[in-house]
Design a protein around this motif. Structure first.
Motif, mmCIF file in Angstrom:
data_model
loop_
_atom_site.group_PDB
_atom_site.id
_atom_site.type_symbol
_atom_site.label_atom_id
_atom_site.label_comp_id
_atom_site.label_asym_id
_atom_site.label_seq_id
_atom_site.Cartn_x
_atom_site.Cartn_y
_atom_site.Cartn_z
ATOM 1 N N THR A 187 -9.556 -2.574 5.910
ATOM 2 C CA THR A 187 -9.723 -1.543 5.027
ATOM 3 C C THR A 187 -10.561 -0.490 5.361
ATOM 4 O OG1 THR A 187 -9.286 -3.178 3.313
ATOM 5 C CG2 THR A 187 -10.239 -1.213 2.475
ATOM 6 N N ILE A 188 -11.771 -0.750 6.176
ATOM 7 C CA ILE A 188 -12.782 0.308 6.321
ATOM 8 C C ILE A 188 -12.032 1.221 7.544
ATOM 9 C CG2 ILE A 188 -14.932 0.687 7.545
ATOM 10 C CD1 ILE A 188 -15.847 -1.843 6.359
ATOM 11 N N ASN A 235 -7.662 0.539 -3.196
ATOM 12 C CA ASN A 235 -7.181 -0.419 -4.422
ATOM 13 C C ASN A 235 -5.735 -1.052 -4.118
ATOM 14 O OD1 ASN A 235 -9.243 0.752 -5.783
ATOM 15 N ND2 ASN A 235 -8.238 2.157 -6.639
ATOM 16 N N ALA A 236 -5.043 -0.390 -3.257
ATOM 17 C CA ALA A 236 -3.719 -1.078 -3.037
ATOM 18 C C ALA A 236 -3.985 -2.272 -2.113
ATOM 19 C CB ALA A 236 -2.819 0.058 -2.213
ATOM 20 N N LEU A 237 -4.824 -2.381 -1.292
ATOM 21 C CA LEU A 237 -5.159 -3.571 -0.326
ATOM 22 C C LEU A 237 -5.756 -4.761 -1.105
ATOM 23 C CD1 LEU A 237 -6.580 -1.796 3.038
ATOM 24 C CD2 LEU A 237 -4.089 -2.400 2.272
ATOM 25 N N ALA A 263 1.057 -1.272 0.047
ATOM 26 C CA ALA A 263 0.125 0.115 -0.101
ATOM 27 C C ALA A 263 0.866 1.263 0.101
ATOM 28 C CB ALA A 263 -0.982 0.025 1.146
ATOM 29 N N VAL A 264 1.929 1.438 0.898
ATOM 30 C CA VAL A 264 2.776 2.456 0.823
ATOM 31 C C VAL A 264 3.653 2.472 -0.340
ATOM 32 C CG1 VAL A 264 4.938 3.281 1.937
ATOM 33 C CG2 VAL A 264 3.176 2.252 3.392
#
Length: 331
Positions: free
Chosen positions: A313-314, A262-264, A111-112
């Motif tokens: 994610t949430i 999106n990254a997750l 994600a980073v």
């Protein structure tokens, strides 16, 4: 002439104009009742128009989500006629599984990387494209930059797998031609390079969408701000930091939330390039869920892992949104 009232207290004083009675208050009650009655008459039409959308939402989102929650409390291999109740044991097992915890760590790194490479690259390229004076040239560059986003993830995976090929790949061949052949690697075959290599391919595929959003946000910035900054002698970096970035605040918030969510996910690119290898070096949380469900036959465990990822994610998006609101209040 308006009537006057003389007030006398032993001595004659100035005449004080008489206060007129306040005007009658408008009758808002009747208008509100008419609006409410009109809303009640339109209610069947609104419900009829929302029913198809709600039906699709139920079939493709709510019902599968409910089944996923149900499966997470059972032990099932996807074939047996009966599902064995498991309670919360699936949730306990995934947190005790070192592979799942490690996949969450790799997902955080992923994600980073996506935020830095995709969002940062999109912002930089959007700034450069926006500086082009010719509209047609700007349109061409924007279209070319958006092209990777319309490619299927499988196509992106195959293309970048060939670029990273240690023998005939474009990357190693290019390094060899410029005299830097010693920097060549088996980019997808080494544990410490595989995740970064696949992350670059994923960022290349997704940055075009963020670029279009940034360009749209830049069109809303008042051009006179740039003119005033140039008159004051501001450099390009100063105009970017004091005019462009503040003007892109709302767009930046939207892009960060989209990029984080999106990254997750990150399953398609990884699976088409490495399938989680080598030695699970690119096994993200989404890949762990797929393997648990379809390779190991642990449907309940995979459902629990998937719901855990959704909750994380949430939480991440909520924290990001609150940070954005706090920054907005400070401004």
């Amino acid at each position: 002439m308006s009537s006057t009232i003389s007030r006398r207290s032993g001595r004659s004083g100035p005449a004080v104009p008489a206060q007129s009675s306040p005007p009658s208050a408008p009758r808002w009650g009747g208008r509100a009742r008419r609006a409410n009655s009109r809303s009640l008459r339109d209610m069947p039409l609104m419900i009829a128009m929302l029913l198809p959308c709600f039906g699709l939402l139920s079939v493709f989102v709510l019902v599968p989500l409910g089944l996923g929650v149900k499966l997470s409390f059972f032990s099932w291999d996807g074939v047996a006629a009966r599902m064995t109740p498991a309670g919360v044991s699936n949730y306990v097992r995934i947190w005790l599984d070192p592979r799942f915890v490690a996949s969450l760590g790799r997902t955080a790194i992923w994600a980073v990387m996506h935020l830095v490479l995709a969002v940062g690259g999109a912002l930089l390229l959007a700034t450069l494209i926006n500086e082009i004076g010719w509209r047609r040239v700007r349109t061409v560059f924007r279209s070319l930059a958006f092209l990777p986003n319309v490619l299927a993830l499988s196509v992106v995976g195959v293309v970048w797998a060939q670029i990273y090929n240690p023998s005939i790949g474009l990357l190693n061949s290019g390094l060899q031609r410029i005299g830097l052949g010693h920097l060549g690697h088996a980019w997808l075959g080494e544990d410490h390079l595989a995740l970064f290599s696949v992350g670059v391919a994923s960022a290349w595929q997704g940055f075009g969408f963020y670029l279009v959003l940034f360009l749209a946000g830049m069109q809303t910035i008042d051009p006179t701000l740039y003119e005033a900054a140039m008159i004051d002698g501001a450099t390009g970096w100063q105009r970017f930091g004091h005019v462009t970035l503040p003007g892109l605040y709302n767009t930046m918030s939207l892009v960060l939330v989209l990029a984080f969510s999106n990254a997750l996910k990150g399953f398609g690119t990884v699976w088409s390039m490495t399938q989680g290898g080598p030695s699970n070096a690119t096994e993200l949380a989404a890949v762990y869920v797929w393997r648990s469900a379809f390779q190991s036959g642990r449907i309940g465990l995979a459902a629990a892992a998937g719901l855990t990822i959704a909750v994380l994610t949430i939480i991440g998006v909520t924290l990001l949104t609150r940070w954005r609101d706090r920054v907005a209040e400070e401004r």
